[in-house]
Write an enzyme that holds these catalytic residues in place. Structure first.
Site, PDB file in Angstrom:
ATOM      1  N   ARG A  47       0.820  -1.218   0.000  1.00 33.92           N
ATOM      2  CA  ARG A  47       0.000   0.000   0.000  1.00 33.92           C
ATOM      3  C   ARG A  47       0.856   1.271   0.000  1.00 33.92           C
ATOM      4  NH1 ARG A  47      -3.710  -0.858   4.519  1.00 33.92           N
ATOM      5  NH2 ARG A  47      -2.202   0.344   5.718  1.00 33.92           N
ATOM      6  N   TYR A 100     -14.360  21.582 -10.269  1.00 35.30           N
ATOM      7  CA  TYR A 100     -14.824  20.289 -10.786  1.00 35.30           C
ATOM      8  C   TYR A 100     -15.991  19.811  -9.896  1.00 35.30           C
ATOM      9  CZ  TYR A 100     -14.497  15.224 -11.615  1.00 35.30           C
ATOM     10  OH  TYR A 100     -14.770  13.904 -11.888  1.00 35.30           O
ATOM     11  N   ASP A 172      -6.260  22.888  -7.835  1.00 34.44           N
ATOM     12  CA  ASP A 172      -6.417  21.751  -8.757  1.00 34.44           C
ATOM     13  C   ASP A 172      -5.784  22.153 -10.094  1.00 34.44           C
ATOM     14  OD1 ASP A 172      -7.241  19.899 -10.664  1.00 34.44           O
ATOM     15  OD2 ASP A 172      -9.178  19.550  -9.705  1.00 34.44           O
ATOM     16  N   LYS A 197      -5.924  12.331 -16.639  1.00 37.33           N
ATOM     17  CA  LYS A 197      -6.118  13.129 -17.866  1.00 37.33           C
ATOM     18  C   LYS A 197      -4.839  13.080 -18.708  1.00 37.33           C
ATOM     19  CE  LYS A 197      -9.838  13.850 -15.665  1.00 37.33           C
ATOM     20  NZ  LYS A 197     -11.025  13.077 -15.896  1.00 37.33           N
TER      21      LYS A 197
END
Ligand SMILES: Cc1ncc(COP(=O)(O)O)c(C=O)c1O
Length: 384
Positions: A47, A100, A172, A197
Site C-alpha cells: 500500500r 470540478y 487543482d 487526464k
C-alpha cells in the site's frame, strides 16, 4: 535542462539490469529479513508503493517543482485528500464556484459532515476574496481554468490575501498539468492533479497526486492518506509514469489542434462564444497570458439558440468526437454540459443563448476533426 529532458531523466539507476523502465512489482506483502527491517523504513507493505511509485513521484515532483508528492487512486481522491488533510471541525473553507463538480460536492457534503463550513466564491473575485474571509477561515480551494466555464482566476492576488491572513491555498492543476502552469511557483501551498487526464494520456487508467513544498503540510497529507488507506495500483502508477515521458510532445499537438478548431469554430454562425483562455476574446486572456505557459486540447463553446432535438441531431451526426466523460486522452470528445451547470451559484454565463458544449481535441488529424464538426453543423441547420 528543459522540462522535456527533465521528465525523461528522473529515472533511477537500478542496479539489477539496465532496463529503461522500472519493474511493475505487483505486491501486497513484502518479505523482510529481520524484525528491525519489518518495523523499519518504508516501504514494508504494498500500500505504501514500491519502485514504480517512487519513480512516478520523482517525475511528478519535477513536473510541479515540488519537494513532496503523495499518490492517490484517482483525481477526485487527490482533491479530497488535499483539502480534508488541512482542515478540522470548526474550520471554514472558501471554494471556487467553478470547481470540478464532484470536488464541490465533496466539500459541501463531506467537509460539512466533518464540521467544516464551506462558502463558494465567484472565480473572478481576485483580491476581493479578502471580504469573504471569516475568523475561522483556514483554506482557499482554487481551480483555474474553472471546470466547464473556463474562467481564469487571479491566483497571485488570491495568494497574497491568503498569505496576509495566514490561510492555506490548494489548487487543482489538472488543466495546467505542471507544464502549462505551476501554482507552487506562484506561492500556492498545495497543488494536485488528476493523473487520469494528460499524464496517463490514453484513457486507460486513473490516478491522482497531491504535491507541496512544505514539510509540515506534506506530513499532514501523508498522515491523512495513511489513515484513509489511500494507494495507487502498481499497474496504474506504471501507466501514468509512461505517459509522463511523452507528455510534452502530446500536449503541444493537443494545443495546436485545439487552437485550429477553436478559431474555425469562432467563425461558425451556429457558435455564440468560444471559452478558450488562449484566445484574445476570452475575458481573462491577460491573466492567462501572465500566469500560464500554454494551452491544451480542452475548451468550451456556447451555441446559438437551438432546440434539444436539434442538439441531439448534431451530437448523433458526429463520427469522430465521442460523447463521454473525462479528457486528456488521444481521442476527441464532446459533451453537452448544461445539466452540470445548474449547480453554479455565480454562473456569469447563465444568459447563454444555447447549450454549452465542452470539447477535447485529441490527436487525430485536425482537418478530419473540422470536417466532422462541419458535417454535424450541417445536420443541425438542416434538421426540421
Ligand atoms: C479538474 C478535474 N479535477 C479532478 C478530476 C477527477 O479526476 P478522476 O476522474 O481521476 O477522479 C477531474 C475529472 O474530470 C477534473 O476534470
Amino acid at each position: 535542462m528543459k522540462d522535456e529532458t527533465r521528465l525523461i531523466h528522473t529515472r533511477k539507476d537500478r542496479l539489477s539490469r539496465k532496463i529503461v523502465n522500472p519493474p511493475i512489482e505487483r505486491a501486497s506483502t513484502v518479505l523482510l529479513p529481520t524484525r528491525d527491517a519489518l518495523y523499519g523504513e518504508l516501504p514494508t507493505y504494498g500500500r505504501m508503493g514500491l519502485t514504480v511509485h517512487r519513480e512516478l513521484e520523482a517525475a511528478l515532483r519535477t513536473l510541479e517543482n515540488a519537494a513532496h508528492c503523495r499518490l492517490t487512486t484517482n483525481g477526485l481522491q487527490a482533491c479530497a485528500l488535499a483539502i480534508a488533510s488541512l482542515v478540522e471541525s470548526g474550520d471554514h473553507v472558501l471554494i471556487s464556484d467553478s470547481l470540478y463538480g464532484p470536488t464541490s460536492r465533496f466539500c459541501t457534503r463531506r467537509l460539512k459532515a466533518m464540521g467544516v463550513n464551506v462558502t463558494r466564491f465567484d472565480p473572478t473575485v481576485g483580491a476581493g476574496i479578502a471580504d469573504l474571509v471569516q475568523d475561522n477561515t483556514k483554506a482557499i480551494y482554487l481551480e483555474s481554468p474553472g471546470s466547464l466555464t473556463f474562467d481564469i482566476m487571479d491566483t497571485p492576488a488570491i495568494v497574497r490575501v491568503a498569505k496576509n491572513r495566514g490561510l492555506l491555498t490548494v489548487f487543482d492543476n489538472t488543466w495546467g498539468v505542471g507544464l502549462l502552469h505551476r501554482p507552487l511557483d506562484l506561492g500556492v501551498d498545495v497543488v494536485l492533479q488528476a493523473l487520469t487526464k494528460y499524464p496517463v494520456g490514453h484513457a486507460d487508467a486513473l490516478g491522482g497526486a497531491v504535491l507541496t513544498n512544505s514539510d509540515r503540510l506534506a506530513n499532514k497529507i501523508n498522515m491523512c492518506a495513511e489513515d484513509w488507506g489511500i494507494s495507487l495500483s502498481p499497474d496504474d502508477a506504471y501507466t501514468a509514469l509512461r505517459g509522463l515521458r511523452t507528455l510534452p510532445a502530446r500536449l503541444k499537438q493537443h494545443e495546436e489542434s485545439a487552437y485550429t478548431v477553436a478559431r474555425w469554430l469562432a467563425d461558425r454562425p451556429e457558435v455564440a462564444t468560444i471559452l478558450h483562455p488562449g484566445l484574445e476574446s476570452h475575458p481573462e486572456h491577460d491573466l492567462w497570458k501572465r500566469d500560464f505557459k500554454g494551452a491544451n486540447g480542452l475548451f468550451g463553446i456556447i451555441l446559438n439558440e437551438t432546440t434539444i432535438e436539434h442538439l441531439d441531431a448534431f451530437l448523433e451526426a458526429l463520427k469522430l468526437f465521442g460523447m463521454g466523460f473525462s479528457w486528456g486522452g488521444y481521442e476527441s470528445l464532446l459533451i453537452p454540459c448544461c445539466d452540470q451547470l445548474d449547480r453554479l451559484e455565480t454562473d456569469r454565463i447563465h444568459n447563454r443563448p444555447g447549450p454549452l458544449l465542452r470539447l477535447h481535441i485529441g490527436l487525430e488529424n485536425v482537418d478530419d476533426l473540422i470536417s466532422d464538426l462541419a458535417g454535424a453543423f450541417e445536420v443541425l441547420s438542416s434538421h426540421p
